[in-house]
Write a protein that holds these residues in place. Structure first.
Motif, mmCIF file in Angstrom:
data_model
loop_
_atom_site.group_PDB
_atom_site.id
_atom_site.type_symbol
_atom_site.label_atom_id
_atom_site.label_comp_id
_atom_site.label_asym_id
_atom_site.label_seq_id
_atom_site.Cartn_x
_atom_site.Cartn_y
_atom_site.Cartn_z
ATOM 1 N N GLU A 169 -108.406 14.881 11.208
ATOM 2 C CA GLU A 169 -109.243 15.000 9.964
ATOM 3 C C GLU A 169 -109.929 13.554 10.278
ATOM 4 N N VAL A 176 -112.380 12.223 8.761
ATOM 5 C CA VAL A 176 -113.011 11.714 7.553
ATOM 6 C C VAL A 176 -112.256 10.685 7.035
ATOM 7 N N ARG A 177 -110.751 10.723 7.282
ATOM 8 C CA ARG A 177 -109.910 9.749 6.828
ATOM 9 C C ARG A 177 -109.954 8.287 7.548
ATOM 10 N N LYS A 178 -110.624 8.243 8.761
ATOM 11 C CA LYS A 178 -110.341 7.436 9.592
ATOM 12 C C LYS A 178 -111.642 6.319 9.233
ATOM 13 N N PRO A 179 -111.391 5.153 8.964
ATOM 14 C CA PRO A 179 -112.599 4.035 8.552
ATOM 15 C C PRO A 179 -113.300 3.676 9.466
ATOM 16 N N TRP A 224 -116.567 5.629 10.110
ATOM 17 C CA TRP A 224 -117.664 5.347 9.055
ATOM 18 C C TRP A 224 -118.322 4.043 9.367
#
Length: 83
Positions: A8, A10-13, A16
């Motif tokens: 996932e 989405v949880r890796k900064p 972003w």
């Protein structure tokens, strides 16, 4: 069935952060007012740079979807059918 781990991103900064840098770099608000004069392939300098960053964002998102997402949809669908 394979025992691949579900990823996932989405949880890796870092994903972003890179995306924010690409988007901010492509927005023409930080270019100087005289950036209109140099033309590259018929586009003003700021438009050409924005186009390059837009294409870079597309490549980055494609790379993310191909390498960082591993949802194992077949296994998830198989589990849903067992319930």
């Amino acid at each position: 069935m394979s025992k691949r781990k579900i990823k996932e991103p989405v949880r890796k900064p870092w994903i972003w952060i890179v995306m924010a840098v690409i988007v901010i770099a492509g927005v023409p608000f930080w270019y100087s007012e005289d950036a209109i004069e140099p033309f590259i392939f018929g586009f003003p300098y700021w438009a050409f740079i924005s186009l390059v960053f837009m294409l870079l964002l597309c490549v980055y998102l494609c790379w993310l979807s191909l390498t960082q997402w591993n949802l194992i949809e077949e296994e998830e669908d198989g589990r849903k059918g067992d319930e």
